[in-house]
Design a protein around this motif. Structure first.
Motif, PDB file in Angstrom:
ATOM      1  N   UNK A 159       0.842  -1.162  -0.058  1.00  0.00           N
ATOM      2  CA  UNK A 159       0.080  -0.040  -0.045  1.00  0.00           C
ATOM      3  C   UNK A 159       0.949   1.193  -0.063  1.00  0.00           C
ATOM      4  N   UNK A 160       1.155   1.928  -1.159  1.00  0.00           N
ATOM      5  CA  UNK A 160       1.872   2.993  -1.096  1.00  0.00           C
ATOM      6  C   UNK A 160       0.983   4.469  -0.663  1.00  0.00           C
ATOM      7  N   UNK A 161      -0.074   4.354  -0.221  1.00  0.00           N
ATOM      8  CA  UNK A 161      -0.841   5.409   0.340  1.00  0.00           C
ATOM      9  C   UNK A 161      -1.060   6.391  -0.562  1.00  0.00           C
ATOM     10  N   UNK A 162      -1.428   6.020  -1.859  1.00  0.00           N
ATOM     11  CA  UNK A 162      -1.693   7.093  -2.896  1.00  0.00           C
ATOM     12  C   UNK A 162      -3.052   7.808  -2.555  1.00  0.00           C
ATOM     13  N   UNK A 163      -3.202   9.236  -2.990  1.00  0.00           N
ATOM     14  CA  UNK A 163      -4.697   9.709  -2.768  1.00  0.00           C
ATOM     15  C   UNK A 163      -5.254   9.314  -4.129  1.00  0.00           C
ATOM     16  N   UNK A 164      -6.708   9.653  -3.823  1.00  0.00           N
ATOM     17  CA  UNK A 164      -7.519   9.192  -4.668  1.00  0.00           C
ATOM     18  C   UNK A 164      -7.020   9.631  -6.322  1.00  0.00           C
ATOM     19  N   UNK A 224       4.261  11.886  -8.265  1.00  0.00           N
ATOM     20  CA  UNK A 224       4.036  11.827  -7.051  1.00  0.00           C
ATOM     21  C   UNK A 224       3.768  10.268  -7.084  1.00  0.00           C
ATOM     22  N   UNK A 225       2.710   9.845  -7.656  1.00  0.00           N
ATOM     23  CA  UNK A 225       2.319   8.243  -7.422  1.00  0.00           C
ATOM     24  C   UNK A 225       3.456   7.533  -7.783  1.00  0.00           C
ATOM     25  N   UNK A 235       8.943   3.675  -3.257  1.00  0.00           N
ATOM     26  CA  UNK A 235       9.379   4.142  -2.059  1.00  0.00           C
ATOM     27  C   UNK A 235       8.821   2.804  -1.433  1.00  0.00           C
ATOM     28  N   UNK A 236       7.357   2.505  -1.368  1.00  0.00           N
ATOM     29  CA  UNK A 236       6.731   1.880  -0.566  1.00  0.00           C
ATOM     30  C   UNK A 236       7.316   0.379  -1.090  1.00  0.00           C
ATOM     31  N   UNK A 237       7.568   0.216  -2.375  1.00  0.00           N
ATOM     32  CA  UNK A 237       8.158  -1.162  -2.983  1.00  0.00           C
ATOM     33  C   UNK A 237       9.528  -1.550  -2.234  1.00  0.00           C
TER      34      UNK A 237
END
Length: 222
Positions: A158-163, A206-207, A213-215
């Motif tokens: 979960x990279x915590x992207x905005x919608x 940004x995505x 970073x999450x990976x």
């Protein structure tokens, strides 16, 4: 099995004091309900993840009469877990009673955001899901953000992207922006999500940064 990504928007007079803190203080950046234990007793126990100045947060906790006790565990410089017990109130009952029914599961976490917003995921059968949403109190504005087939594995990464970042990334993948050779342009992505090319480009950058970073963090943990 269907899931709904739902946004609840509480009016100020119904917003929990600790969640108002996210609005009123720049010291607290994030307040996430990770797990909760709710019985037929007056008190409930919750585990929160909090990002920000924990001293400001704990001072606010002490000022809320319905919070009986709490314990803080530090994770890193800005991240903490907060285990707390609080007395249930009518707002809690009105909000969560409709969700506690056969055929519906609320999947944590519940992410509390500015402007009285709480975002959560509901999994279950179509009929009970509709009934649960329909019985939420009128003062709480309810918006279904996303509907789909539930897959628990999505939560592992979960990279915590905005919608909007998610929408831009999903559109880019769908129309071949990341194919080799590339079959679409930023302008095509912008048209798909109804945004200016510069805005679409910013969402994608940004995505991509968040995903990478999450990976890497996932790889380091594993």
């Amino acid at each position: 099995m269907k899931y709904l990504r739902v946004e609840l928007r509480y009016p100020p007079d119904l917003t929990h004091p600790m969640h108002r803190l996210v609005d009123e203080s720049e010291a607290v950046e994030r307040d996430v309900l990770v797990h909760g234990t709710v019985f037929g007793e007056p008190n409930d126990t919750f585990l929160f993840y909090v990002e920000g100045d924990i001293d400001v947060y704990t001072e606010a906790l002490r000022a809320v009469d319905r919070i009986r006790e709490f314990e803080v565990t530090r994770i890193d410089e800005t991240g903490h877990y907060v285990l707390l017990t609080q007395r249930r109130d009518p707002v809690d009952d009105a909000t969560f009673d409709p969700l506690q029914r056969t055929g519906v599961v609320v999947v944590p976490p519940i992410d509390f955001r500015p402007d009285g917003v709480a975002r959560l995921t509901m999994v279950g059968n179509a009929g009970p899901l509709r009934e649960a949403l329909g019985e939420l109190p009128d003062p709480i504005e309810t918006t279904v953000l996303r509907v789909g087939e539930y897959d628990w594995r999505q939560a592992v990464f979960d990279p915590a992207l905005t919608d909007r970042q998610f929408d831009a990334l999903a559109a880019a993948v769908d129309i071949g922006y990341y194919d080799s050779p590339r079959e679409a342009t930023v302008e095509d992505v912008a048209e798909r999500i109804d945004a200016a090319p510069s805005t679409a480009s910013e969402h994608l950058r940004k995505a991509e940064s968040a995903v990478m970073a999450a990976f890497m963090e996932l790889r380091e943990v594993s």
